[in-house]
Design an enzyme around this catalytic site. Sequence first.
Site, PDB file in Angstrom:
ATOM      1  N   TRP A 194     -16.893  17.223  15.309  1.00 30.52           N
ATOM      2  CA  TRP A 194     -16.380  16.645  14.071  1.00 30.52           C
ATOM      3  C   TRP A 194     -17.143  17.152  12.850  1.00 30.52           C
ATOM      4  CZ3 TRP A 194     -11.880  14.597  14.680  1.00 30.52           C
ATOM      5  CH2 TRP A 194     -11.551  13.905  15.825  1.00 30.52           C
ATOM      6  N   THR A 199       0.878  -1.182   0.000  1.00 31.93           N
ATOM      7  CA  THR A 199       0.000   0.000   0.000  1.00 31.93           C
ATOM      8  C   THR A 199       0.903   1.216   0.000  1.00 31.93           C
ATOM      9  OG1 THR A 199      -0.020   0.052   2.394  1.00 31.93           O
ATOM     10  CG2 THR A 199      -1.844  -1.045   1.339  1.00 31.93           C
ATOM     11  N   LYS A 240     -11.816  18.581  13.065  1.00 26.00           N
ATOM     12  CA  LYS A 240     -12.344  18.819  14.408  1.00 26.00           C
ATOM     13  C   LYS A 240     -12.379  20.316  14.661  1.00 26.00           C
ATOM     14  CE  LYS A 240     -12.617  16.399  18.670  1.00 26.00           C
ATOM     15  NZ  LYS A 240     -12.053  15.425  19.572  1.00 26.00           N
ATOM     16  N   GLU A 282      -5.368  -4.425   2.396  1.00 23.83           N
ATOM     17  CA  GLU A 282      -5.169  -5.379   3.490  1.00 23.83           C
ATOM     18  C   GLU A 282      -6.328  -6.358   3.630  1.00 23.83           C
ATOM     19  OE1 GLU A 282      -4.659  -2.157   3.573  1.00 23.83           O
ATOM     20  OE2 GLU A 282      -3.043  -1.552   4.925  1.00 23.83           O
TER      21      GLU A 282
END
Length: 540
Positions: free
Chosen positions: A445, A185, A440, A329
């Site tokens: 959020w 990756t 944030k 993955e």
Amino acid sequence: MKGLMMHRPLKIADLITFAAENYPSGEIVSVRTEGDIHRTTYLETSKRVARLAHGLRRLGVKEGDRIATLAWNGYRHFELYYGVSGIGAVCHTINPRLSAEQMIYIVNHADDRLLFVDLTFVPIIEKLREQLPQGLRIVVLTDRAHMPETTLDGVLCYEEILDGETDSIDWPDFPEDQAAGLCYTSGTTGHPKGTLYTHRSTVLHAFNMCVTIPKTLCEGTRILPVVPLFHVNAWGLPYGAPLSGAGLIFPGGALDGKSVFDLMDREKVFSAWGVPTVWLGLMNEINQRGRLPEGFGDIVVGGSAAPRSLIEAFETKGINVCHAWGMTEMSPLGTQCNLPPQLQQLPLEERLDRKQSQGRRVFGVDMKIVDDAGNRLPHDGKVSGHLYVRGNTVTSGYFENPEASKEVFDAEGWFCTGDVAAIDADGFLKITDRSKDLIKSGGEWISSLDLENIVMSHPGVAGCAVIAVPDPKWDERPLLIVQARDDAQPRKQELIDLLAVRVAKWQLPDDVVFVEALPLTATGKVSKLTLRKTYAEDME
Ligand code: AMP
């Protein structure tokens, strides 16, 4: 008490043998780097794979050796998938869009013995040769007539490796957890990390695909993997297609909207798989020509969130959109959002709400969401948390990288995806952000994905990204970065007004920046890392 059934190890080579016996005339069509179109069948391919396997052994390839590829989607690359893993070696696919530094790191880290390259990539290897392992031999994926002039020493010709070999083979037996494939990756920080697939994980993943995407993966359909063979095994298509009897149409290196449209039209492709950027290009082409490619009925979109406007554009033209989520993955399939018949009947807006989610998990992939302290959160579709997975097709640790491996598993052994998500009571997953991409602001959020989705619905926007920039008062504030369509000039205020209808005032970006082109990662996603470096350097 132990059961009394045979135990046959799951092996990748059995997939191509199965296809040769059950779908001998199933087609593999490739746009070649030599410039022409090549046609073959699963039967012919199984014979060439046998010849390749013999040839590899003649070159001294042993079980466990890493054999690298640097190639587009084409039949020779497909043959390597089977020939290499079939004899117990490891097929290491390299992404040609990686930086020189990353490529050098990967080939040395994997300690590759052979490197198979497409004609296109010979110049890259000429430049890097000095920094690649001494013993590495280079093979060009072509025939003698097309071998290039090159400064590389001792370079081999692919077709000559197959020449003179017999076209049948008794595949060797080995345990099903033998390593079969390796894919790094690109990673947002540090060196790339390698996922080492096993025969078992790969075959189980192929079954999973066929079970969950059955209308696409079935005998006689024609599938176009725009997703590259160098990126998580083209999402498993080289295995799922032969298992199901679907044909494969490999596009080579031309992935712009026009080339993809022409190829799909000519080859009557039913289903095409790739990242959202590719489908935006194809949709432009469809709009310009005022028609769909012939035989087209379905796209599978993943790799990053599919914008609602994109899903709508295809669905309203009668094309089924399957939004899927996964990771290198995870082999990669984690969830997919083909709707069951009762939901497919929903009115458009409700259907789009569903399809915008990443869908439900495939069998064998368990999912949990947790808070910052690791406590499980409810699957109520409202609360979102850090998404963890486990299962037979999920990595148990990075290749020869214990430090990186230590960081990604929790105490119960679950793998941390780095995504933030909610899961509803019907099992539908909604990715709200990457942990690193969340904003944030004043302790609250803001989801960059939500904002991006809304901005993407503006007809003058070709692409966009929202990133956090440091702010002395609020800690972080959202910044919107926009790539306009060729002929359009969306104004800042227009975009803010569009957002203001859907999100709270405090979530609105403080500013909008227009760029010629958004930077892309090696896998074709918008590179927020690059954008953060440019616009929010202090945060890194
Ligand atoms: P890669 O391993 O390069 O394929 O990247 C995996 C990551 O891509 C995931 O962890 C997600 O952050 C992102 N991703 C993949 N598919 C989707 C999707 N359908 N929606 C949102 N993010 C996605």
